[in-house]
Design a protein around this motif. Structure first.
Motif, PDB file in Angstrom:
ATOM      1  N   ILE A 142       0.824  -1.211   0.000  1.00 27.61           N
ATOM      2  CA  ILE A 142       0.000   0.000   0.000  1.00 27.61           C
ATOM      3  C   ILE A 142       0.858   1.262   0.000  1.00 27.61           C
ATOM      4  CG2 ILE A 142      -1.903  -1.226   1.131  1.00 27.61           C
ATOM      5  CD1 ILE A 142      -1.300   0.443   3.678  1.00 27.61           C
ATOM      6  N   PHE A 143       2.022   1.201   0.640  1.00 24.19           N
ATOM      7  CA  PHE A 143       2.894   2.376   0.675  1.00 24.19           C
ATOM      8  C   PHE A 143       3.496   2.642  -0.714  1.00 24.19           C
ATOM      9  CE2 PHE A 143       3.109   0.491   4.987  1.00 24.19           C
ATOM     10  CZ  PHE A 143       2.402   1.486   5.638  1.00 24.19           C
ATOM     11  N   VAL A 144       3.724   1.575  -1.467  1.00 26.98           N
ATOM     12  CA  VAL A 144       4.235   1.718  -2.829  1.00 26.98           C
ATOM     13  C   VAL A 144       3.127   2.209  -3.760  1.00 26.98           C
ATOM     14  CG1 VAL A 144       5.325   0.526  -4.769  1.00 26.98           C
ATOM     15  CG2 VAL A 144       5.914  -0.117  -2.415  1.00 26.98           C
ATOM     16  N   LEU A 145       1.977   1.563  -3.700  1.00 27.24           N
ATOM     17  CA  LEU A 145       0.880   1.896  -4.604  1.00 27.24           C
ATOM     18  C   LEU A 145       0.382   3.324  -4.416  1.00 27.24           C
ATOM     19  CD1 LEU A 145      -1.021  -1.485  -4.377  1.00 27.24           C
ATOM     20  CD2 LEU A 145       0.033  -0.529  -6.444  1.00 27.24           C
ATOM     21  N   ALA A 146       0.571   3.884  -3.239  1.00 27.07           N
ATOM     22  CA  ALA A 146       0.145   5.259  -3.000  1.00 27.07           C
ATOM     23  C   ALA A 146       0.971   6.271  -3.786  1.00 27.07           C
ATOM     24  CB  ALA A 146       0.230   5.573  -1.504  1.00 27.07           C
ATOM     25  N   SER A 147       2.117   5.831  -4.340  1.00 28.68           N
ATOM     26  CA  SER A 147       2.996   6.770  -5.053  1.00 28.68           C
ATOM     27  C   SER A 147       3.738   6.053  -6.179  1.00 28.68           C
ATOM     28  CB  SER A 147       3.995   7.392  -4.072  1.00 28.68           C
ATOM     29  OG  SER A 147       4.749   8.418  -4.676  1.00 28.68           O
ATOM     30  N   LEU A 148       3.008   5.298  -7.010  1.00 26.37           N
ATOM     31  CA  LEU A 148       3.629   4.413  -8.009  1.00 26.37           C
ATOM     32  C   LEU A 148       3.312   4.846  -9.438  1.00 26.37           C
ATOM     33  CD1 LEU A 148       5.164   1.760  -8.713  1.00 26.37           C
ATOM     34  CD2 LEU A 148       2.957   0.589  -8.581  1.00 26.37           C
ATOM     35  N   GLY A 149       4.359   4.923 -10.265  1.00 27.35           N
ATOM     36  CA  GLY A 149       4.225   5.098 -11.700  1.00 27.35           C
ATOM     37  C   GLY A 149       4.682   3.853 -12.425  1.00 27.35           C
ATOM     38  N   VAL A 150       4.345   3.753 -13.701  1.00 21.88           N
ATOM     39  CA  VAL A 150       4.710   2.593 -14.523  1.00 21.88           C
ATOM     40  C   VAL A 150       5.295   3.100 -15.848  1.00 21.88           C
ATOM     41  CG1 VAL A 150       3.883   0.515 -15.703  1.00 21.88           C
ATOM     42  CG2 VAL A 150       2.885   1.181 -13.500  1.00 21.88           C
ATOM     43  N   HIS A 151       6.426   2.502 -16.242  1.00 22.29           N
ATOM     44  CA  HIS A 151       7.083   2.887 -17.499  1.00 22.29           C
ATOM     45  C   HIS A 151       7.245   1.655 -18.377  1.00 22.29           C
ATOM     46  CE1 HIS A 151       9.713   4.998 -20.274  1.00 22.29           C
ATOM     47  NE2 HIS A 151      10.652   4.079 -20.100  1.00 22.29           N
ATOM     48  N   ASP A 152       6.763   1.715 -19.607  1.00 21.27           N
ATOM     49  CA  ASP A 152       6.847   0.586 -20.526  1.00 21.27           C
ATOM     50  C   ASP A 152       8.274   0.379 -21.008  1.00 21.27           C
ATOM     51  OD1 ASP A 152       4.156  -0.071 -20.396  1.00 21.27           O
ATOM     52  OD2 ASP A 152       3.613   1.249 -22.055  1.00 21.27           O
ATOM     53  N   TYR A 153       8.596  -0.880 -21.284  1.00 22.45           N
ATOM     54  CA  TYR A 153       9.951  -1.249 -21.695  1.00 22.45           C
ATOM     55  C   TYR A 153      10.243  -0.775 -23.113  1.00 22.45           C
ATOM     56  CZ  TYR A 153      14.135  -4.158 -22.230  1.00 22.45           C
ATOM     57  OH  TYR A 153      15.417  -4.598 -22.418  1.00 22.45           O
ATOM     58  N   GLU A 154      11.414  -0.166 -23.296  1.00 20.77           N
ATOM     59  CA  GLU A 154      11.838   0.320 -24.613  1.00 20.77           C
ATOM     60  C   GLU A 154      13.199  -0.234 -25.011  1.00 20.77           C
ATOM     61  OE1 GLU A 154      11.424   4.525 -25.249  1.00 20.77           O
ATOM     62  OE2 GLU A 154       9.742   4.702 -23.861  1.00 20.77           O
ATOM     63  N   GLY A 155      13.618  -1.331 -24.378  1.00 18.77           N
ATOM     64  CA  GLY A 155      14.947  -1.868 -24.610  1.00 18.77           C
ATOM     65  C   GLY A 155      15.924  -1.315 -23.593  1.00 18.77           C
ATOM     66  N   VAL A 156      17.197  -1.692 -23.722  1.00 21.03           N
ATOM     67  CA  VAL A 156      18.226  -1.189 -22.812  1.00 21.03           C
ATOM     68  C   VAL A 156      18.224   0.335 -22.887  1.00 21.03           C
ATOM     69  CG1 VAL A 156      20.693  -1.164 -22.291  1.00 21.03           C
ATOM     70  CG2 VAL A 156      19.593  -3.271 -23.062  1.00 21.03           C
ATOM     71  N   GLY A 211      -4.836   6.237   2.005  1.00 20.71           N
ATOM     72  CA  GLY A 211      -4.383   6.803   3.274  1.00 20.71           C
ATOM     73  C   GLY A 211      -3.021   6.313   3.711  1.00 20.71           C
ATOM     74  N   ALA A 212      -2.301   5.614   2.827  1.00 17.79           N
ATOM     75  CA  ALA A 212      -1.043   4.980   3.224  1.00 17.79           C
ATOM     76  C   ALA A 212       0.028   5.977   3.638  1.00 17.79           C
ATOM     77  CB  ALA A 212      -0.527   4.097   2.091  1.00 17.79           C
ATOM     78  N   ALA A 213       0.133   7.107   2.947  1.00 20.55           N
ATOM     79  CA  ALA A 213       1.193   8.072   3.257  1.00 20.55           C
ATOM     80  C   ALA A 213       1.049   8.597   4.682  1.00 20.55           C
ATOM     81  CB  ALA A 213       1.171   9.215   2.255  1.00 20.55           C
ATOM     82  N   GLN A 214      -0.163   8.904   5.083  1.00 18.94           N
ATOM     83  CA  GLN A 214      -0.399   9.387   6.439  1.00 18.94           C
ATOM     84  C   GLN A 214      -0.073   8.307   7.467  1.00 18.94           C
ATOM     85  OE1 GLN A 214      -0.981  12.270   7.782  1.00 18.94           O
ATOM     86  NE2 GLN A 214      -1.190  11.429   9.849  1.00 18.94           N
ATOM     87  N   GLN A 215      -0.442   7.069   7.147  1.00 20.10           N
ATOM     88  CA  GLN A 215      -0.150   5.963   8.058  1.00 20.10           C
ATOM     89  C   GLN A 215       1.364   5.764   8.208  1.00 20.10           C
ATOM     90  OE1 GLN A 215      -2.590   2.336   7.433  1.00 20.10           O
ATOM     91  NE2 GLN A 215      -3.835   3.613   6.081  1.00 20.10           N
ATOM     92  N   ALA A 216       2.091   5.932   7.108  1.00 23.56           N
ATOM     93  CA  ALA A 216       3.547   5.773   7.159  1.00 23.56           C
ATOM     94  C   ALA A 216       4.174   6.796   8.096  1.00 23.56           C
ATOM     95  CB  ALA A 216       4.134   5.898   5.760  1.00 23.56           C
ATOM     96  N   ARG A 217       3.690   8.047   8.035  1.00 22.99           N
ATOM     97  CA  ARG A 217       4.216   9.071   8.930  1.00 22.99           C
ATOM     98  C   ARG A 217       3.947   8.736  10.396  1.00 22.99           C
ATOM     99  NH1 ARG A 217       2.646  12.358   4.494  1.00 22.99           N
ATOM    100  NH2 ARG A 217       0.528  12.600   5.307  1.00 22.99           N
ATOM    101  N   GLN A 218       2.794   8.130  10.635  1.00 20.27           N
ATOM    102  CA  GLN A 218       2.448   7.789  12.016  1.00 20.27           C
ATOM    103  C   GLN A 218       3.331   6.667  12.554  1.00 20.27           C
ATOM    104  OE1 GLN A 218      -2.051   7.638  11.084  1.00 20.27           O
ATOM    105  NE2 GLN A 218      -1.968   8.084  13.270  1.00 20.27           N
TER     106      GLN A 218
END
Length: 257
Positions: free
Chosen positions: A138-152, A223-230
């Motif tokens: 949940i802590f990752v998903l609260a701030s996660l982007g995705v980038h498609d593969y384009e080779g090395v 609400g994960a970011a707030q929980q992480a701070r706590q």
């Protein structure tokens, strides 16, 4: 047989106190990556923005194993990835394509961590990507982007898409490639990667059981970011970083040389 030992001049006292502190922290992060088994021989990378005027960064000598890296061995590079130090080792060109793009676009980012772990690449190869299956996720998903593969990552024209897909987030899933985290400090980026890697490992183990999976509700993820701070008493990665350094001092010392 000639010695295979690699020696670097000791930079302690030859660079500013701020630069030396950053060198020690980044070298520690490289050693911790090795200690946790996240390294891929020499083919991943961590970078840190140097203090002071100009855009300069620290990155690993390409060819040195992560458990060998020391504060003095790290190389300074400019914003274009050109090495500013004399060294028998080059800079990984694919490494700074990714890191340079992130640092240029995100002045708030002090450190970038990128890995190719088996768990990370396996989840990055799944159509659904990271799933809300664990507290770690949940802590990752609260701030996660995705980038498609384009080779090395060797091409300059990929940089705008990397920057777009990361945005203002702290985590980036690189499809078919691996994981990337950013943080204001080395500690922040490293602990973020610990969460990301843990979430991926848990997901694969949960899926391997073959049973129906229970997902975390979206409102909890929100609400994960707030929980992480706590739970860290507002200290973030600073709560665990000193302990990680103590573990490193016991198990893989020498990074601060």
């Amino acid at each position: 047989m000639p010695s295979r030992a690699v020696c670097f001049p000791d930079l302690r006292g030859r660079v500013s106190a701020d630069e030396w502190r950053l060198r020690v922290e980044l070298a520690a992060a490289y050693r911790l990556v090795a200690l946790f088994g996240w390294d891929d021989l020499v083919f991943t990378h961590l970078s840190a923005r140097l203090p002071g005027p100009g855009e300069c960064f620290l990155i690993n000598p390409y060819g040195l194993m992560f458990e060998e890296i020391t504060a003095s061995s790290l190389l300074r590079v400019d914003a274009g990835g050109r090495c500013l130090d004399e060294s028998p080792f080059p800079v990984n060109p694919a490494g700074f394509t990714i890191h340079g793009a992130v640092h240029a676009a995100r002045p708030d980012v002090g450190c970038v961590v990128h890995t190719h772990t088996e768990a990370g690449v396996a989840v990055a190869a799944q159509a659904g990507g990271l799933l809300p299956l664990s507290q770690q996720s949940i802590f990752v998903l609260a701030s996660l982007g995705v980038h498609d593969y384009e080779g090395v990552a060797l091409h300059e024209d990929e940089k705008p898409r990397l920057v777009r897909d990361l945005g203002s987030r702290d985590f980036l899933l690189l499809r078919n490639h691996g994981l990337l985290t950013v943080g204001a400090s080395v500690a922040d980026a490293f602990v973020a990667m610990y969460l990301f890697e843990s979430a991926c490992r848990i997901q694969l183990r949960a899926q391997s059981g073959g049973g129906e999976l229970v997902t975390v509700a979206p409102e909890i993820v929100a609400g994960a970011a707030q929980q992480a701070r706590q739970v860290t008493h507002g200290q973030g990665a600073g709560l665990v970083w000193p302990g990680l350094l103590r573990r490193l001092d016991r198990q893989l010392p020498g990074y601060d040389s």
